[in-house]
Enzyme design. Structure first.
Site, PDB file in Angstrom:
ATOM      1  N   GLY A 134      11.672 -15.552  45.688  1.00  0.00           N
ATOM      2  CA  GLY A 134      13.226 -15.800  45.200  1.00  0.00           C
ATOM      3  C   GLY A 134      13.575 -16.785  46.404  1.00  0.00           C
ATOM      4  N   ASN A 144     -21.281  -1.919   0.952  1.00  0.00           N
ATOM      5  CA  ASN A 144     -20.663  -1.583   2.096  1.00  0.00           C
ATOM      6  C   ASN A 144     -20.913  -2.071   3.317  1.00  0.00           C
ATOM      7  OD1 ASN A 144     -18.767   0.274   0.734  1.00  0.00           O
ATOM      8  ND2 ASN A 144     -20.445   1.721   0.455  1.00  0.00           N
ATOM      9  N   HIS A 163     -14.376  -0.422   8.674  1.00  0.00           N
ATOM     10  CA  HIS A 163     -13.230   0.822   8.556  1.00  0.00           C
ATOM     11  C   HIS A 163     -12.557   1.330   9.580  1.00  0.00           C
ATOM     12  CE1 HIS A 163     -14.235   1.579   3.930  1.00  0.00           C
ATOM     13  NE2 HIS A 163     -13.363   0.642   4.065  1.00  0.00           N
ATOM     14  N   HIS A 173     -18.692  -2.344   6.310  1.00  0.00           N
ATOM     15  CA  HIS A 173     -17.747  -1.557   6.125  1.00  0.00           C
ATOM     16  C   HIS A 173     -17.609  -0.250   7.126  1.00  0.00           C
ATOM     17  CE1 HIS A 173     -16.492  -4.191   2.744  1.00  0.00           C
ATOM     18  NE2 HIS A 173     -15.721  -3.257   2.450  1.00  0.00           N
ATOM     19  N   ASP A 206      -6.070  -0.861  -8.900  1.00  0.00           N
ATOM     20  CA  ASP A 206      -6.609   0.722  -8.591  1.00  0.00           C
ATOM     21  C   ASP A 206      -5.605   1.508  -9.209  1.00  0.00           C
ATOM     22  OD1 ASP A 206      -8.456  -0.538  -7.015  1.00  0.00           O
ATOM     23  OD2 ASP A 206      -7.966   0.655  -5.266  1.00  0.00           O
ATOM     24  N   LYS A 255     -21.715  -8.406  -7.831  1.00  0.00           N
ATOM     25  CA  LYS A 255     -21.162  -7.046  -7.904  1.00  0.00           C
ATOM     26  C   LYS A 255     -21.435  -6.424  -9.315  1.00  0.00           C
ATOM     27  CE  LYS A 255     -17.675  -3.951  -6.779  1.00  0.00           C
ATOM     28  NZ  LYS A 255     -16.345  -3.600  -6.245  1.00  0.00           N
ATOM     29  N   GLU A 266     -22.365   4.804  -7.651  1.00  0.00           N
ATOM     30  CA  GLU A 266     -22.712   4.645  -6.267  1.00  0.00           C
ATOM     31  C   GLU A 266     -23.566   5.515  -5.534  1.00  0.00           C
ATOM     32  OE1 GLU A 266     -18.980   3.803  -4.008  1.00  0.00           O
ATOM     33  OE2 GLU A 266     -19.887   3.454  -2.276  1.00  0.00           O
ATOM     34  N   ARG A 275      -5.116  11.445 -21.726  1.00  0.00           N
ATOM     35  CA  ARG A 275      -6.542  11.717 -21.513  1.00  0.00           C
ATOM     36  C   ARG A 275      -7.302  10.442 -21.391  1.00  0.00           C
ATOM     37  NH1 ARG A 275      -5.676  16.371 -24.702  1.00  0.00           N
ATOM     38  NH2 ARG A 275      -5.673  18.226 -23.201  1.00  0.00           N
ATOM     39  N   LYS A 290     -13.604   1.470 -10.319  1.00  0.00           N
ATOM     40  CA  LYS A 290     -13.197   2.286  -9.289  1.00  0.00           C
ATOM     41  C   LYS A 290     -11.828   2.164  -9.308  1.00  0.00           C
ATOM     42  CE  LYS A 290     -16.325   2.259  -5.447  1.00  0.00           C
ATOM     43  NZ  LYS A 290     -16.600   2.502  -4.201  1.00  0.00           N
ATOM     44  N   HIS A 338      -7.852  -5.586   5.572  1.00  0.00           N
ATOM     45  CA  HIS A 338      -8.858  -5.209   5.060  1.00  0.00           C
ATOM     46  C   HIS A 338     -10.252  -5.949   5.411  1.00  0.00           C
ATOM     47  CE1 HIS A 338     -11.983  -2.521   2.923  1.00  0.00           C
ATOM     48  NE2 HIS A 338     -12.379  -3.793   2.148  1.00  0.00           N
ATOM     49  N   TRP A 373      -4.527 -18.237 -10.477  1.00  0.00           N
ATOM     50  CA  TRP A 373      -3.679 -17.498  -9.795  1.00  0.00           C
ATOM     51  C   TRP A 373      -3.482 -17.471  -8.327  1.00  0.00           C
ATOM     52  CZ3 TRP A 373       0.004 -14.380 -11.868  1.00  0.00           C
ATOM     53  CH2 TRP A 373       0.075 -14.045 -13.067  1.00  0.00           C
ATOM     54  N   ARG A 387     -25.453   0.853  -4.966  1.00  0.00           N
ATOM     55  CA  ARG A 387     -23.769   0.226  -4.720  1.00  0.00           C
ATOM     56  C   ARG A 387     -23.548   0.231  -3.195  1.00  0.00           C
ATOM     57  NH1 ARG A 387     -19.031   1.485  -9.240  1.00  0.00           N
ATOM     58  NH2 ARG A 387     -17.635   0.278  -7.819  1.00  0.00           N
ATOM     59  N   ASN A 388     -24.173   1.497  -2.511  1.00  0.00           N
ATOM     60  CA  ASN A 388     -23.906   1.441  -1.132  1.00  0.00           C
ATOM     61  C   ASN A 388     -23.981   0.014  -0.287  1.00  0.00           C
ATOM     62  OD1 ASN A 388     -23.186   3.825   0.063  1.00  0.00           O
ATOM     63  ND2 ASN A 388     -25.310   4.700  -0.497  1.00  0.00           N
ATOM     64  N   GLU A 396     -15.009 -10.599   1.466  1.00  0.00           N
ATOM     65  CA  GLU A 396     -15.912  -9.840   0.724  1.00  0.00           C
ATOM     66  C   GLU A 396     -16.741 -10.841  -0.144  1.00  0.00           C
ATOM     67  OE1 GLU A 396     -15.906  -6.544   0.272  1.00  0.00           O
ATOM     68  OE2 GLU A 396     -14.102  -5.904   1.235  1.00  0.00           O
ATOM     69  N   VAL A 397     -16.245 -11.865  -0.443  1.00  0.00           N
ATOM     70  CA  VAL A 397     -17.059 -13.006  -1.152  1.00  0.00           C
ATOM     71  C   VAL A 397     -18.311 -13.310   0.062  1.00  0.00           C
ATOM     72  CG1 VAL A 397     -17.215 -15.420  -1.416  1.00  0.00           C
ATOM     73  CG2 VAL A 397     -15.236 -13.976  -2.172  1.00  0.00           C
ATOM     74  N   GLU A 450       1.061  -1.220  -0.040  1.00  0.00           N
ATOM     75  CA  GLU A 450      -0.042  -0.055  -0.110  1.00  0.00           C
ATOM     76  C   GLU A 450       0.995   1.329  -0.017  1.00  0.00           C
ATOM     77  OE1 GLU A 450      -3.570  -0.744   0.511  1.00  0.00           O
ATOM     78  OE2 GLU A 450      -3.901   1.395  -0.169  1.00  0.00           O
ATOM     79  N   ALA A 451       1.940   1.206   0.619  1.00  0.00           N
ATOM     80  CA  ALA A 451       2.950   2.287   0.584  1.00  0.00           C
ATOM     81  C   ALA A 451       3.516   2.709  -0.796  1.00  0.00           C
ATOM     82  CB  ALA A 451       4.119   1.989   1.462  1.00  0.00           C
TER      83      ALA A 451
END
Ligand SMILES: NC(=O)c1ccc[n+]([C@@H]2O[C@H](COP(=O)([O-])OP(=O)(O)OC[C@H]3O[C@@H](n4cnc5c(N)ncnc54)[C@H](O)[C@@H]3O)[C@@H](O)[C@H]2O)c1
Length: 1591
Positions: free
Chosen positions: A898, A282, A289, A285, A120, A264, A274, A131, A153, A301, A180, A278-279, A195-196, A84-85
């Protein structure tokens, strides 16, 4: 024949009207062809991170892609760093620059191969490049396949927040090849499952059910992933990668990916941007989050979303929308897929390094959610599995969120509940009835729908067993609310391969033991095994087995006689006829045989022998239920407790509604009674099978309620509030579980006649041995409300209050406290009712609520109780952060254990002094309580055993009371002999208390004892005693201090200092600072430090820490290593220690695979309170987590070494390691590469520059890398000329580093001066210059003799650009003050400046280090540096006296006595100090005689070269006798350094046995304090001292 490769069809899923999502297995050829044919282009740019390049499948795909390119097309590759960094604008820019340089144009197709981060970021690159160019997504992580790659997104992160910059940009294709997933790391795989599961939960009930069914096989396979080596052909590398056998579960994985994608894609198609639907994606979440914001990067996540889903489902249930069963299903499936469901799960807590998630922070994080409506928070509410409530997220209140997020509940007064409220409540099904119904339906003929089944462990195991034994076909209806059993009359029961695992489910295990006797064999197998968890394997089953055996069934005990596991043979027959059974222990044995009896060969006569059977009601329940299933049992007319059961089989009723649990029903009914409202429980009535069904009639009615009971329902209406009547006497034997409910009702029952309002309950003795001692619990908690009780042997008397208004809020002197629930559901539910009655007659809506602890314990029988109380019954509830954390107490007591003669008494005193704690000797306390003599006398009278019992009792009482109150407890050596005491010690340690094992070498102890004539008898056995106790001392203590033998007073005093340092570190009173400036540590690599005591101190000159290379030591046993640490500590004046065990692979000597010893060493390091531990990032995670989770105040250095120069500094490997270090939350990162060219140092500096989120030590090994050691800032590892060899190739000494750094311009030479007059004899130049020389600093200190302050200003302050500082002496100490821009506190209070330090821009700071010279001289001679605990004495009234006063006050002298030849000067001095310095002038001998305080330190500040005044000497002598009670040797510091032994020293030492410190020490300490202030380096004290005092 070769088996064919596994396959699944290639499926195309449409999104936004186009079938562009392709899902299949091993479809790389299809992928390549799709891109080439359908996205024609001159340039394809494949972008992935460096982890994905290591996957063999990537190579295959890219190679095929390249080979298939049409004429005129080219393929470019770009590899980013993972994590992510790197999902940043900078990475995006570097990709764009690459594409621009390569001449990419608008026809370019970007192919993103990777997880969500790549998808992403590359999507975003495509959206803005020229463009917008085309992008193809090839997701490779589960999360990317089912979630991030779909929907368009795209984004990158910013330092302000994640995904803040991005765009909607739909891909040309999303090509999902589930092959994969083979190489995806296990945790990432499981992470994606969140998520599944979420998608199925909100949208697809069928898929959810399918996921439930396949959970076990999934987790088995994923958990069994292997690490394999793979040699790339594109790069010369061999990689170790994960390999999961997904082919075995291919169908399942394929479907779960496909179904998730379908949902999805559907949702996105109907709401691309959204705005509403689509909300729903979440779900989980909002709360997830918030957890993620706190727990990242340790938690992933999906893990946080998993917790969020459970919490949001609980919220949905709390709001009355989702049923308990559905919440249970959701949390069960998440657990089954290896996900966390609560932040407090042990494994998850360890993974997230014990981070806390405070309520207010969570709410804060939630308030910045994108979905929010202004300041209002929104959550997706679930209606049932597969369906959301409404089509968008809903606004939820903070109060409801608080309730959901905590385990402590605030119950507000029930004062808004309308008197005419009338509610129908259905409590969960009865456990006893649920289990019986399942057995009968499984053995019965026909289909039976069972409703209101209790979902508990028992029923879960029962159903699983029925399924495995093929007793009946089991399906679910109504979304899991109804279970349908299709029974086959018991005919199909057949042995199974698996063992029947029954956990700790008592009912299931008893019932199934008889059922097992009815099971048919298979040709290949004729037995089944019933087993359970450890607790189950202790619970009795003997009488039932005996009885079945007698009846022809062969049963073996597999482990313990009388308990599970059992091996039940199925080739024997269940004969029937007369069966005898001892039924005084458990009615479950009876029910078990009764239920199976119809299936015996002969009709059964069951005779219960051995006296009155226990719990007749349950036997009756079984008989009546058998009747409902068509079998009539008759009681014998001639024999007591004997039953006749005919042959036959059950006929299943089409529907069987499980009666609600009657014990649970008592709570809503009591609610009606207390509040004067009406509650109906619709499925429990007078014909109920359960004893507790009588509660309404036999308890509530006589107390004044209106009870309307039909055969199948019960309605209670309470009298007007406050009108309940006490119940004189009630025998609750038939309904024992309901007695707690009765107690809370009785608490507010009164007869209006002031005669005590007594309710007497009896027949409940068994309630003392339930989840807790419930009778005692009720008495204790009722008392908190102000309700008195009296415990009876078999019951309790409750003395009701005269008025509800007399109910008190449970509180103590610090304010409201909680109601303890003992983790007992019934205690919690009962008190939830009484809690609401407090202040329930006032109209104040916000009256103080009552706090109930451990709300979740109601989950055992009624997880939805609080929801019913809140949503159905109308109670106002809230959640709150635990009180304990808000009243955090840092004064945890210290217990010292002791061996005898280890020095516990002395150490305890030191400990109390160092921490400012009170000291209690437990042996003394024992004798006080005994009152009749010594412990020896007690033992003579009662024996050792009794002594140990009493000792344990006293200890546990004391620790209970004073464990948090800042005490030091010194214990007797044998305290660890008793089990109880050991348990108390361990408990105290586990709760954050300190149990300190004082460890002394046993041989030294023996020698010591032999020299002590008062302890003869003990010596012979002492070694044996030690051998016996050693392991106990170890297991009971969480810290250990090794006390070496001290030969001299000086060593003894040093040890005291070392101990003070140690104990303040482990209690957190002293925090370990991580240097932020240039600093270093020296690596000591001797094999035995005790052989180098002369050089150790000098080795550490100038360093900020010392590393001991444990792997280089000769031995690794506790004693040896402890002694090394102790030696190092003593000789280096408590310099922070870095504890390093370097493995062979990482360049050390320690065996790479000896993890057992390694763990022991780390544990010893933590117990020894070392300041730093070096933790290699390649160690097994289990070891890393065990260190990180127990680190206390120790700081962790996460290190990684690349000895073979395998990775240059731009390689993703370092990035991965850095991310790993972040996720382990180490305190310092240490990366050691190997330079193969000088440029490697420049690459390293770029790496250093771009990795600043943690302190980073980064260097290159080898001579080529030496410059990196010079450029490293924080804690550079250095060697010393006094060491035999450097610990690593290329290591430099600190002096070398400073010299090189100077030559590079890193250190600018500075000029220092001593100013004043006369200064001809000043030792300052030699002092400072010796220090500069040893540490390789380019500075110099010269004399500047003057008495003119103007001259100083002109020549030095204004005139010297490179002025480093001034030592100021007479006569300028006061004159210089006006020239200072800033004064330190000490300079202000003492009123003089002796040290000037430039601040830059022509500004100066004036300080006074004279007091430090005094303090440090005393401390280095063993005087505590704070909390000194005695009064001080200062002799003289000049400038040094002022510094002495300041020093003694700083060390904690409560009173400072002053003596001098002229008293008036003392009064003048006193006036200039603040009141709280408590200065007392001793004018006369009489004054001195009156002194009550103990004087333990004195500083003489009068000239020593002149004869002393007699009057002064006589006052002084009197003061020197006030030494009773000092905890250390009384000590006098002489400020004068000529002569070396002054008359005052002689007097103090020879006549009064004071320790005396010569003035030279003070001189050097003062100068060293200046040196350290100016250079920021630890001064080489001893070398300076030797130089200064040479002549
Ligand atoms: N756009 C969206 O709608 C959306 C939705 C959810 C999440 N996200 C984003 O997705 C990102 C997280 O994605 P992720 O969980 O896939 O993380 P990730 O991309 O970091 O992948 C996880 C790790 O697994 C490696 N990896 C990926 N596939 C592999 C394979 N087949 N074999 C071996 N290793 C493999 C990666 O290199 C990485 O180290 C976050 O940045 C998040 O913001 C976006």
């Amino acid at each position: 024949m070769a088996s064919s490769a596994p396959s699944v069809p290639l499926e195309k899923v449409p999104i936004l009207g186009k079938p562009i999502i392709h899902v299949g297995y091993d479809i790389h050829t299809h992928i390549v062809q799709t891109i080439i044919n359908d996205c024609k282009s001159s340039t394809y740019v494949v972008v992935n991170d460096s982890n994905v390049s290591k996957v063999p499948y990537w190579e295959q795909l890219v190679t095929e892609f390249e080979a298939s390119l049409p004429e005129g097309s080219r393929l470019l590759r770009f590899v980013t760093k993972p994590g992510e960094a790197n999902k940043t604008r900078a990475t995006k820019e570097s990709i764009e620059d690459f594409m621009l340089r390569q001449g990419c144009t608008r026809d370019t197709v970007v192919v993103a191969i990777g997880g969500g981060i790549i998808g992403d970021m590359i999507g975003f690159v495509a959206s803005t490049f020229m463009r917008g160019v085309r992008v193809v997504q090839i997701p490779t992580s589960l999360l990317a396949m089912v979630d991030s790659s779909i929907g368009g997104k795209t984004a990158v992160d910013t330092p302000i927040g994640k995904n803040f910059i991005g765009a909607f940009w739909q891909p040309q294709f999303v090509l999902v090849d589930i092959k994969w997933l083979k190489t995806l790391a296990q945790r990432e795989f499981i992470n994606g499952m969140a998520e599944v599961i979420k998608t199925a939960a909100i949208w697809n009930a069928d898929e959810f059910t399918r996921l439930e069914v396949n959970a076990n096989s999934f987790l088995d396979i994923v958990n069994n992933a292997q690490m394999v080596e793979y040699k790339s052909t594109l790069t010369p590398e061999t990689y170790t990668i994960s390999n999961t056998d997904i082919e075995t579960i291919l169908d399942h994985v394929y479907k779960l990916v496909l179904e998730s994608i379908r949902v999805k894609a559907d949702v996105v198609s109907s709401d691309e941007r959204e705005s509403s639907l689509r909300n729903l994606l979440n779900f989980g979440h909002t709360i997830g989050h918030a957890y993620e914001a706190i727990l990242t990067p340790q938690a992933l996540h999906g893990e946080c979303v998993s917790i969020g889903m459970v919490k949001e489902a609980e919220l949905s249930r709390y709001l009355g929308i989702l049923s308990t069963t559905q919440v249970a299903r959701l949390s069960k499936i998440l657990v089954a897929y290896g996900l966390p469901v609560s932040p407090t799960e042990k494994w998850f807590k360890e993974l997230t390094l014990q981070k806390t998630t405070p309520l207010d922070v969570l709410l804060d994080k939630m308030s910045i959610d994108k979905k929010n409506d202004g300041s209002k928070k929104k959550c997706v509410i679930l209606e049932s599995i597969g369906k959301c409530y409404g089509t968008s997220a809903h606004i939820v209140s903070d109060q409801d969120l608080r309730f959901i997020l905590t385990d402590e509940t605030l119950v507000y007064p029930f004062n808004e509940i309308p008197a005419d409220q009338n509610k129908v409540i259905v409590p969960p099904g009865s456990k006893s009835i649920s289990n019986r119904a399942l057995v009968m339906a499984a053995l019965g003929e026909g289909t039976c729908k069972i409703k209101n089944l209790l979902h508990s462990d028992d029923t879960k195991h029962m159903l699983a067993a029925v399924d495995l034994l093929k007793g009946a076909n089991i399906t679910w209806e109504d979304n899991g609310e109804t279970v349908v059993l299709e029974g086959r009359g018991g005919e199909t029961l057949t042995v199974c391969d698996e063992e029947l695992y029954l956990g700790n489910a008592g009912t299931a295990s008893r019932f199934l033991t008889s059922v097992a006797a009815l099971v048919n064999s298979r040709p290949d197998k004729d037995y089944i095994i019933l087993t359970g968890n450890a607790r189950m394997q202790q619970r009795p089953i003997g009488p039932l087995v005996d009885s079945l055996r007698a009846n022809g069934t062969k049963i073996d005990y597999v482990k313990n006689e009388g308990s599970l596991p059992l091996k039940v043979y199925t080739n024997s027959v269940f004969k029937g006829g007369r069966i005898e059974l001892a039924a005084t222990v458990s009615s479950q044995y009876v029910s078990s045989i009764l239920m199976c009896a119809p299936y015996a060969q002969e009709p059964v006569t069951l005779a219960l022998v051995g006296g009155k059977p226990i719990s007749q009601l349950y036997v009756d329940m079984t008989i009546r239920m058998m009747d409902s299933f068509g079998i009539k049992v008759t009681a014998s007319e001639t024999e007591a407790y004997t039953y006749h059961i005919p042959k036959g089989h059950y006929v299943n009723p089409p529907e069987y509604v499980i009666e609600s649990d009657a014990s649970s029903a008592t709570y809503p009914l009591a609610f009606a009674a207390l509040t004067g409202t009406t509650v109906t429980v619709p499925n429990i009535g007078s014909s109920s099978l359960q004893g507790d069904a009588r509660f309404a009639r036999d308890v509530l009615k006589p107390m004044g309620c209106t009870v309307d009971q039909t055969a199948t329902s019960t309605t209670v209406t309470g009298p007007a509030r406050g009108q309940l009547k006490p119940l004189k006497h009630v025998d609750m034997e038939p309904m024992t579980d309901a007695f707690l409910t009765a107690c809370v009702v009785a608490a507010v029952a009164n007869d209006g006649q002031g005669t005590g309002n007594t309710t007497t309950i009896e027949g409940i003795a068994n309630q003392r041995v339930k989840e807790c001692n419930r009778i005692e619990a009720m008495a204790t908690q009722l008392a908190k409300f102000g309700v008195k009780t009296q415990e009876l042997p078999d019951g309790i008397q409750v003395f009701g209050l005269d008025s509800i208004d007399d109910l008190r809020i449970p509180s103590d002197s610090s304010g409201p406290i909680g109601v303890d629930t003992y983790d007992d559901h019934r205690v919690a539910m009962s008190f939830s009712l009484l809690a609401g009655m407090v202040n329930s007659q006032s109209s104040n809506k916000d009256a103080t609520p009552v706090r109930i602890l451990e709300r979740h314990c109601t989950g055992k029988t009624w997880p939805g109780w609080w929801d019913v109380l809140h949503t159905d019954l109308g109670a106002k509830l809230d959640g709150a952060e635990p009180l304990a954390s808000s009243k955090a107490n840092s004064n945890k007591s210290v217990v010292i254990i002791g061996m005898r003669a280890a020095g516990k008494t002395t150490i305890s005193k030191w400990c109390a002094a160092a921490l400012g704690y009170k000291l209690v000797d437990l042996d003394d306390l024992f004798e006080q309580q005994y009152g009749k003599g010594t412990i020896k006398d007690f033992v003579a009278e009662y024996g050792w055993e009794k002594f140990r019992v009493e000792e344990a009792r006293i200890f546990s009482e004391v620790i209970e009371k004073y464990g948090d109150a800042g005490y030091v407890f010194s214990t007797g050596g044998g305290i660890v002999e008793s089990d109880e005491s050991r348990a108390s010690l361990k408990k105290f340690a586990s709760e954050g208390g300190i149990v300190l094992h004082l460890h002394r070498d046993i041989e030294e102890t023996i020698i010591f004892l032999q020299s002590d004539p008062t302890r003869p008898a003990y010596v012979e056995e002492i070694r044996d005693v030690w051998l016996k106790r050693e392991k106990w001392y170890n297991e009971c203590s969480n810290f250990t201090f090794f006390a070496p033998h001290c030969g001299t007073e000086a060593q003894f005093q040093k040890l005291r200092n070392v101990f003070g340092n140690f104990v303040s570190m482990i209690t957190g009173k002293r925090t370990i600072e991580i240097p932020t400036k240039r600093s270093s540590f020296v690596c000591v690599n001797f094999d035995d430090l005790t052989e180098h005591v002369d050089s150790l101190n000098a080795i550490t000159y100038g360093c900020d820490a010392v590393e001991v290379r444990i792997d280089q030591l000769a031995k690794f046993d506790d004693d040896f290593v402890s002694r090394q640490l102790s030696t190092l500590r003593t000789l280096t004046d408590g310099l922070p220690i870095i504890f390093t065990v370097r493995t062979k692979k990482q360049g050390g000597k320690f065996d790479d695979n000896d993890f057992v010893t390694l763990k022991k060493l780390f544990s010893l390091a933590l117990k020894s309170g070392v300041e730093f531990i070096d933790l290699e990032l390649t160690l097994p995670t289990e070891i890393q987590y065990s260190v990180l989770n127990n680190k206390g105040f120790t700081k962790i250095i996460g290190s990684h070494h690349d000895f073979d120069a395998a990775f240059n500094w731009d390689d993703g490997e370092w990035e991965n390691r850095f991310n790993q270090a972040l996720s382990l939350d180490v305190d310092i990162v240490k990366f050691v590469g190997t330079a193969t060219s000088f440029e490697d140092n420049l690459a390293l500096e770029r790496f250093r520059f771009s990795h600043t989120s943690k302190p980073l030590i980064a260097i290159n090994m080898g001579q080529l890398g030496q410059v990196s050691r010079v450029l490293n800032t924080v804690l550079t590892p250095v060697t010393s000329n006094l060491l035999p060899n450097a610990a690593a190739p290329g290591q430099l000494t600190l002096r070398e580093i400073n010299e090189i750094y100077t030559s590079m311009g890193g250190i600018i030479p500075k000029e220092f001066y001593i100013i004043g007059k006369p200064i001809g004899h000043s030792r300052s130049p030699i002092l400072h210059n010796t220090g500069y020389e040893i540490l390789g600093l380019p500075h110099k200190l010269d004399k500047f003799e003057t008495d003119s302050i103007d001259e100083v200003k002109k020549q030095l302050l204004d005139g010297k650009k490179n002025l480093g500082g001034l030592c100021v002496t007479i006569p300028l100490k006061l004159d210089i003050i006006p020239l200072m821009d800033q004064l330190s506190d000490s300079a202000t209070v003492i009123g003089a400046v002796n040290t000037v330090t430039p601040l830059g821009n022509g500004k100066f700071n004036g300080d006074n280090t004279d007091w430090l010279g005094i303090k440090n001289s005393l401390v280095s001679n063993g005087i505590p540096s704070s909390n000194i605990g005695v009064a001080g004495l200062v002799i003289g009234a000049g400038g040094t006296s002022r510094a002495a006063v300041y020093a003694l006050h700083n060390m904690g002298c409560s009173t400072i006595f002053l003596i001098n030849r002229t008293n008036s000067k003392l009064h003048d001095l006193k006036k200039t100090f603040p009141e709280d310095f408590n200065l007392v002038v001793i004018e006369s001998n009489e004054d001195a005689d009156k002194i009550q305080e103990t004087i333990g330190v004195a500083v003489s500040c009068v000239p020593a070269d002149k004869p002393l005044d007699d009057a002064l000497m006589s006052k002084l002598e009197r003061c020197l006798t006030k030494t009773s009670n000092t905890k250390f040797v009384p000590t006098l510091l002489e400020a004068a350094y000529k002569p070396a032994f002054t008359p005052i020293m002689r007097l103090a030492k020879d006549k009064y046995q004071w320790q005396t410190i010569p003035g030279a020490q003070m001189l050097v300490h003062q100068g060293v304090a200046q040196f350290e202030k100016w250079t920021g380096l630890r001064a080489p004290f001893q070398a300076i001292f030797d130089e200064v005092t040479k002549d």
